[in-house]
Design an enzyme around this catalytic site. Structure first.
Site, short mmCIF file in Angstrom:
data_model
loop_
_atom_site.label_atom_id
_atom_site.label_comp_id
_atom_site.label_asym_id
_atom_site.label_seq_id
_atom_site.Cartn_x
_atom_site.Cartn_y
_atom_site.Cartn_z
CD GLU A 1 6.12 -2.28 -3.80
OE1 GLU A 1 7.22 -2.16 -3.24
OE2 GLU A 1 5.41 -3.29 -3.69
CG HIS B 1 13.95 -0.73 0.51
ND1 HIS B 1 13.48 0.56 0.60
CD2 HIS B 1 12.91 -1.47 0.05
CE1 HIS B 1 12.20 0.58 0.22
NE2 HIS B 1 11.84 -0.63 -0.12
NE ARG C 1 12.82 -2.04 -3.78
CZ ARG C 1 12.22 -3.03 -3.19
NH1 ARG C 1 12.93 -4.07 -2.81
NH2 ARG C 1 10.94 -2.99 -2.98
CG HIS D 1 15.24 -4.71 1.28
ND1 HIS D 1 14.43 -4.65 2.39
CD2 HIS D 1 14.40 -4.99 0.24
CE1 HIS D 1 13.17 -4.89 2.04
NE2 HIS D 1 13.13 -5.11 0.74
NE ARG E 1 13.61 -8.65 -3.68
CZ ARG E 1 12.65 -8.02 -3.03
NH1 ARG E 1 11.39 -8.14 -3.40
NH2 ARG E 1 12.94 -7.26 -1.98
#
Ligand code: FAD
Ligand code: SIN
Length: 522
Positions: free
Chosen positions: A127, A243, A285, A342, A377
């Site tokens: 990811e 997100h 992100r 998110h 995060r």
């Protein structure tokens, strides 16, 4: 390990009255996601009498929807690289000692999950922000559900579970938290008072503050407000992760899809991420979310092209099912996406062992700010944190030398003044407009102007009143924190302060005090 707790408290002791059930226990855990369920398990396995309270069903919260997986370091040799990736994503607000200890300890909990019966898929996922494929899945994109299911099916029987029960205020005695009050979600006059040696909040985050969110209905920030009203410190509550790839209704299209080769394209099918970051689709992100927002602002359109992924429905069965239900399965090359609220990086100020600023109160999971996630995060680090901190909060709670507990604890928290409350849609509209990832002082001040200070009216409480009051108050706390954070960093972008400050700092807030900066010494 159990310290003196069990000596001081009677075994779980229940008194059922007409409208009030009174319970005494060693450890009260509020919330049954990964952090709460694991904390309750650890405490009960050590011999404590545990009450697990949850607002809806046991299977609830964001955990059950987690798609991407759990990021575990591959082996001892990968700890430093996992730490490096976490620090890069955290943009200067991740505490490296805390992060290193959480990442290193995660192996133990991985083994425990496997012992309890979790069977991880053989292929590891990649990811955004991860230098290596190190993310473990269960059932493709249903990791959260399967892990929580195993944890709940293997919970020690001695845990007393109260479902459909909303915790609405903490009980205080001599400045320490000694339990909580709750009510039945359907019959609010049915109240419950739990006097506990130690209390662990594991109530998750608050995506429901926003119009479009990946979070379930129960994510209304209750734990932040329970703690704040009781006098606990909150940290960095303004730091919210959006997100990058959600559908219009908030359904998440996992970052793992980009890890498997999916591309972000504009309305003409042209990939655009190379214009924003050399890691393209796998940049952290905050970068990807801002790139998509930029494309949407320029009216270029933003879509996910899933066609590079072979055997999509085998790898992502849940997402494939969702796309079909929404009639989007015919256009895998142009799945319309946009950023959605998110994850709350900030929360209740927590030590690396789950202690809050209030004696007797511990926290774990998304509700806590441990400084692990910093300002942004790293993907799939949340379930890892939920496990490790669930364990640590339980151990800290067991070791808390509770004073002799009061027979009639007080709650100094709620006030009986009727709240002047905006309705939930208005609050979401305001948050959508002014508290999203791009902010400025004008919008933040407008938020404070539009949402007046509300007091929780504990005399006439219902689930809706409780949640709406919490969302309104949380919007104010986010606005105040974002005003104090005069910089741009990670999930927080201020149009009027577009650069990060030279010295990173946390923003702390507590009841009756103005927000303040706490510089981070490097
Ligand atoms: P939650 O799982 O949110 O549980 C909170 C619990 O508290 C619930 O049981 C709720 O009912 C209860 N509760 C709340 N308020 C009250 C109250 N007042 N009284 C009683 N009970 C209350 N992270 C990853 O690491 N990997 C992923 O792949 C991943 N995918 C995600 C996908 C989605 C769609 C979402 C929304 C999040 C994802 N995340 C992922 C983030 C991660 O799932 C969450 O941060 C994590 O599960 C939070 O766990 P928790 O135990 O802290 O809280
Ligand atoms: C995802 O699957 O993209 C979500 C993972 C996460 O939030 O950590």
């Amino acid at each position: 390990m159990l310290s003196m707790l069990c000596w001081l408290l009677p075994r779980i002791d229940t008194m059922i009255g007409d409208h009030l059930t009174k319970i005494r226990c060693d450890v009260l855990v509020v919330g049954s996601g990964i952090a709460g369920t694991y904390a309750a398990t650890v405490a009960a396995e050590a011999g404590a009498d545990v009450l697990l309270l949850t607002k809806t069903r046991l299977m609830s919260g964001s955990t059950q929807w987690a798609q991407g997986g759990i990021a575990f370091p591959l082996d001892n040799g990968d700890i430093q690289l996992h730490l490096h990736d976490t620090l890069v994503a955290g943009r200067g607000l991740t505490d490296s000692k805390t992060a290193e200890s959480l990442i290193s300890e995660s192996f133990v909990h991985l083994e425990r999950l496997e012992e309890k019966g979790v069977v991880f898929d053989s292929k590891l996922g990649l990811e955004g922000g991860h230098s290596k494929a190190r993310i473990k899945h269960v059932g493709g994109d249903r990791t959260g559900y399967f892990v929580l299911d195993v944890l709940q099916k293997t919970m020690p029987e001695r845990i007393l579970c109260y479902e459909n029960t909303v915790a609405y205020e903490l009980l205080l005695h001599d400045g320490a938290v000694v339990g909580a009050r709750g009510f039945n979600a359907d019959f609010p006059r049915q109240q419950i008072e739990i006097v506990a040696g130690a209390t662990i909040l594991a109530t998750g985050g608050s995506g429901q503050l926003f119009k479009v969110t990946t979070n379930p209905k129960e994510s209304t920030g209750d734990g932040f407000l329970l703690a704040y009203r009781a006098g606990a410190e909150l940290r960095d509550i303004e730091l919210i992760q959006f997100h990058p790839t959600a559908l219009h209704d908030g359904t998440l299209i996992s970052e793992a899809c980009r890890g498997e080769g999916a591309k972000l394209v504009d309305g003409n099918g042209h990939p655009f991420m190379s214009e924003y970051d050399r890691d393209e689709e796998l940049a952290p992100r905050d970068v990807v979310s801002r790139a998509i927002s930029d494309q949407l602002r320029k009216n270029n359109g933003a879509f996910l092209d899933l066609t590079p992924i072979a055997n999509f429905s085998e790898k992502f069965p849940y997402i494939a099912h969702k796309l079909k239900t929404l009639g989007l399965d015919q256009h895998y090359d142009r799945v319309p996406i946009a950023p959605a609220a998110h994850y709350f990086m900030g929360g209740i100020s927590s030590s690396a062992f789950g202690a809050t600023s209030l004696r007797g109160l511990y926290c774990a999971g998304e509700v806590a700010s441990t400084t692990f996630h910093g300002a942004n995060r790293l993907a799939s680090n949340s379930l890892l944190e939920g496990l490790v901190m669930g364990y640590r909060a339980a151990i800290s709670a067991l070791n808390f030398p509770a004073d002799k507990l009061p027979i009639h604890p007080k709650s100094d928290v709620g006030t009986p003044s009727p709240p002047t409350l905006a309705d939930v849609d208005t609050i979401k509209d305001i948050a959508h407009k002014y508290l999203n990832s791009t902010r400025d002082s004008e919008g933040l001040l407008e938020t404070l102007q539009l949402l007046s200070d509300t007091d929780l009216n504990t005399l006439d409480i219902t689930k809706t009143v409780h949640e709406t009051t919490n969302l309104s108050e949380l919007a104010r706390l986010v606005a105040k924190g974002a005003l104090e954070r005069e910089e741009s960093r990670g999930g927080h972008y201020r149009r009027d302060f577009p650069n990060p400050s030279p010295v990173p700092y946390h923003v702390v807030q507590s009841l009756g005090k103005d927000p303040g900066k706490k510089e981070i010494s490097v």
